[in-house]
Design a protein around this motif. Structure first.
Motif, short mmCIF file in Angstrom:
data_model
loop_
_atom_site.label_atom_id
_atom_site.label_comp_id
_atom_site.label_asym_id
_atom_site.label_seq_id
_atom_site.Cartn_x
_atom_site.Cartn_y
_atom_site.Cartn_z
N CYS A 167 2.75 -1.17 8.70
CA CYS A 167 2.38 -0.07 8.31
C CYS A 167 1.11 -0.14 7.52
O CYS A 167 1.07 -0.42 6.31
CB CYS A 167 3.26 0.67 7.39
N GLY A 168 0.08 0.43 7.87
CA GLY A 168 -1.21 0.33 7.44
C GLY A 168 -1.22 1.25 6.09
O GLY A 168 -1.76 0.90 5.27
N LEU A 169 -0.65 2.27 6.24
CA LEU A 169 -0.49 3.15 4.95
C LEU A 169 0.20 2.44 3.64
O LEU A 169 -0.57 2.47 2.76
CB LEU A 169 0.15 4.49 5.30
N ALA A 170 1.17 1.68 4.03
CA ALA A 170 2.07 1.22 3.22
C ALA A 170 1.13 0.08 2.80
O ALA A 170 1.09 -0.34 1.57
CB ALA A 170 3.51 0.55 3.65
N ARG A 171 0.49 -0.80 3.57
CA ARG A 171 -0.39 -2.00 3.05
C ARG A 171 -1.36 -1.52 2.09
O ARG A 171 -1.84 -2.15 1.11
CB ARG A 171 -1.06 -2.50 4.28
N GLU A 172 -2.08 -0.50 2.32
CA GLU A 172 -2.85 -0.02 1.54
C GLU A 172 -2.56 0.66 0.21
O GLU A 172 -2.96 0.20 -1.10
CB GLU A 172 -3.95 1.32 1.92
N VAL A 173 -1.25 1.05 0.23
CA VAL A 173 -0.70 1.51 -0.98
C VAL A 173 -0.33 0.48 -1.72
O VAL A 173 -0.51 0.44 -3.05
CB VAL A 173 0.61 2.54 -0.55
N ARG A 174 0.30 -0.47 -1.10
CA ARG A 174 0.52 -1.60 -1.88
C ARG A 174 -0.42 -2.44 -2.64
O ARG A 174 -0.41 -2.90 -3.88
CB ARG A 174 1.12 -2.77 -0.81
N ARG A 175 -1.74 -2.37 -1.85
CA ARG A 175 -2.74 -3.34 -2.62
C ARG A 175 -3.18 -2.41 -3.91
O ARG A 175 -3.62 -3.20 -4.82
CB ARG A 175 -4.09 -3.04 -1.33
N ARG A 176 -3.48 -1.23 -3.81
CA ARG A 176 -3.87 -0.28 -4.82
C ARG A 176 -2.85 -0.45 -6.05
O ARG A 176 -3.40 -0.35 -7.18
CB ARG A 176 -4.21 1.08 -4.51
N LEU A 177 -1.67 -0.31 -5.75
CA LEU A 177 -0.51 -0.47 -6.73
C LEU A 177 -0.73 -1.91 -7.55
O LEU A 177 -0.71 -1.93 -8.66
CB LEU A 177 0.78 -0.36 -6.38
N ARG A 178 -0.74 -3.02 -6.57
CA ARG A 178 -0.87 -4.21 -7.11
C ARG A 178 -2.18 -4.40 -8.04
O ARG A 178 -2.03 -4.81 -9.10
CB ARG A 178 -1.24 -5.59 -6.03
N GLU A 179 -3.30 -3.69 -7.88
CA GLU A 179 -4.54 -3.54 -8.91
C GLU A 179 -4.15 -2.98 -10.17
O GLU A 179 -4.74 -3.27 -11.02
CB GLU A 179 -5.43 -2.67 -8.15
#
Length: 238
Positions: A167-179
């Motif tokens: 899921c591309g949306l989940a991947r981007e959300v994960r990345r931003r939350l990790r930041e």
């Protein structure tokens, strides 16, 4: 007890139904996913609901969105859904705002003491800001990842954001939350099905190129039902 809730009471019990009546749920985004989530919450007896969405009903919504009819084209989605929800539950404490939640406005919005937040936002920045704020404020939230470009209802599942895939949306959300230092602890609904690449196209618009994602009638609705089921069960089990 109101007669229309008698079957729900038979299943959940009166004490659980009482908790649902007292709960206030925020639903952000009432398109293909969020509108179904909101209706399922109200039909289960949620006593107070706030709807946020700035969009109007468009012809391309007709293939999947609860609020989309030829008779509602051009009307604000929150207005159409609000009328429908009041018709289901006339005693509902309804707050329907045609409003786009920006990342900057999230903190102020969460000053209201919601019992649960349902995130059905498509735009990355406010979606991530909402999840981050709920995490730090310990506000219960369930978030929808991408329902587009998929066909298999059996692949829909709950997971921690850290455990999502395909899921591309989940991947981007994960990345931003990790930041922001958040790696786990955000519950989502997602699909384990790999997206159909042929359903992803770029088109030119007034503000430049944008991605168009193919959708089918039932998958966004199913995501919405999963969101509502999570909220109802958590509130009923307290």
């Amino acid at each position: 007890m109101e007669e229309w809730l008698s079957r729900t009471s038979l299943l959940l019990g009166e004490s659980s139904l009482s908790r649902l009546r007292q709960a206030h749920v925020l639903v952000v985004g009432i398109g293909g996913v969020g509108a179904y989530a909101a209706e399922m919450l109200v039909r289960a007896g949620i006593g107070e609901i706030t709807l946020l969405d700035a969009d109007r009903v468009e012809p391309t919504n007709l293939n999947r969105q609860l609020v989309a009819l030829h008779s509602t084209l051009g009307r604000p989605k929150v207005e159409v859904l609000g009328e429908r929800l009041r018709d289901i539950h006339p005693g509902l404490r309804l707050h329907a705002e045609s409003y786009f939640l920006t990342a900057e406005a999230v903190a102020e919005r969460l000053e209201t003491p919601y019992d649960f937040v349902v995130d059905a936002i498509d735009t990355i920045a406010p979606k991530t800001a909402l999840l981050e704020a709920c995490f730090h404020r310990k506000i219960r939230v369930i978030s929808s990842m991408g329902a587009g470009a998929r066909l298999d209802p059996s692949a829909v599942a709950y997971a921690d954001i850290a455990d999502t895939c395909y899921c591309g949306l989940a991947r981007e959300v994960r990345r931003r939350l990790r930041e922001k230092g958040i790696r786990r602890g955000v519950e989502v609904v997602f699909s384990r099905e790999q997206p159909h690449r042929s359903a992803l196209q770029m088109q030119e618009g007034e503000s430049g190129p944008s991605k168009v994602v193919g959708t089918v009638s039932y998958l966004p609705a199913l995501f919405g039902c999963y969101l509502a089921a999570y909220v109802i069960r958590k509130l009923a089990e307290e």
